[in-house]
Design a protein around this motif. Structure first.
Motif: not given
Length: 293
Positions: A183, A185-186, A189, A211-214, A236
């Protein structure tokens, strides 16, 4: 020791040299305010994603990343930056040829004696980071280090973290996992995608990257006992606890994300060894994809 191991172990020294050369290559690299596309294939494409996010995130100009074969020719850019270890990849050379005379191009390569030297307007050579292995390690991270330094984002702490990544044992039980999710972010990714690719190439592992939030939007459904989820960068809120509750192994990326990628490279070699595979001879792969006319 395999070629992959020798090369991944040399990364701290390669990063130091790349950072020292950033100023010398400034004229060949994107200037602040330029609209830029960064392109590559395979590993270089994932590095392009990281570069694009870093550059745009620092306010230096709109920056996109594309697989070379998917470049949108209807868009206008001030410069196209191509990452290519071998300098012979068909899709990169065809794109540079199509852009000749209408868009300024720069190629970052390990071998100046290849067709890319004449295909691009500007050339940056990182020959000290060239590799014998099919599986890319040090060239990709060294090119990214050069570009991080060009953006003013490289520090000595990154090299220190890389040395820590090489010296510290991998988490207990990680090599025995049957599935790995990475995972980011920004800008990380792209690193997460590259981490998954390294594991697939070297050890034939089942890997995914998001992406971590996905991750909560479906992929977490395959997470269970015997799987691992590795975060490159800051996770997150609440995600680590949620993954642990599934029974999976959570790996917190506490080092600089590029150094965390070095840890993943080590894992790929370790899993290959545990499975009786030779990471220098990945299945169905060659060092460069050169397509016949």
């Amino acid at each position: 020791m395999t070629h992959v191991e020798n090369e991944l172990n040399s990364q701290p020294e390669c990063w130091i040299r790349a950072a020292e050369q950033a100023e010398r290559h400034r004229g060949a690299l994107p200037e602040p305010g330029e609209r830029v596309a960064v392109v590559g294939c395979g590993t270089s494409y994932f590095m392009a994603q990281a570069v694009a996010a870093l550059r745009e995130g620092t306010g230096q100009g709109e920056t996109d990343a594309f697989a070379a074969s998917e470049f949108p020719h209807g868009r206008s850019y001030d410069r196209v930056l191509a990452l290519t270890r071998s300098g012979t990849t068909t899709e990169v050379l065809e794109l540079l040829g199509a852009l000749a005379g209408r868009t300024r191009t720069t190629a970052v390569t390990a071998d100046p004696g290849t067709p890319v030297a004449s295909a691009a307007d500007d050339l940056v050579v990182l020959d000290f980071a060239d590799e014998r292995s099919v599986v890319q390690t040090r060239f990709a991270t060294t090119a990214l280090t050069l570009l991080r330094a060009h953006l003013g984002l490289h520090t000595d702490a990154v090299v220190t973290d890389a040395r820590t990544a090489l010296a510290t044992p991998l988490p207990e039980g990680l090599v025995r996992c049957t599935q790995f999710t990475f995972l980011g972010r920004g800008w990380t990714v792209g690193l997460a995608s590259e981490a998954g690719l390294k594991m697939r190439e070297a050890s034939l592992s089942w890997t995914e990257a998001y992406p971590a939030m996905e991750y909560r939007h479906g992929p977490i459904s395959v997470t269970t006992e015997g799987t691992a989820t590795w975060m490159l960068g800051t996770a997150p809120d609440g995600l680590a606890e949620q993954v642990r509750s599934t029974g999976a192994l959570w790996v917190e990326g506490g080092l600089d994300p590029l150094a965390e990628l070095v840890r993943v490279q080590r894992l790929a070699v370790a899993v290959a060894a545990a499975r009786g595979l030779d990471p220098d001879r990945p299945r169905h792969l060659t060092r460069s994809v050169i397509l016949a006319p």
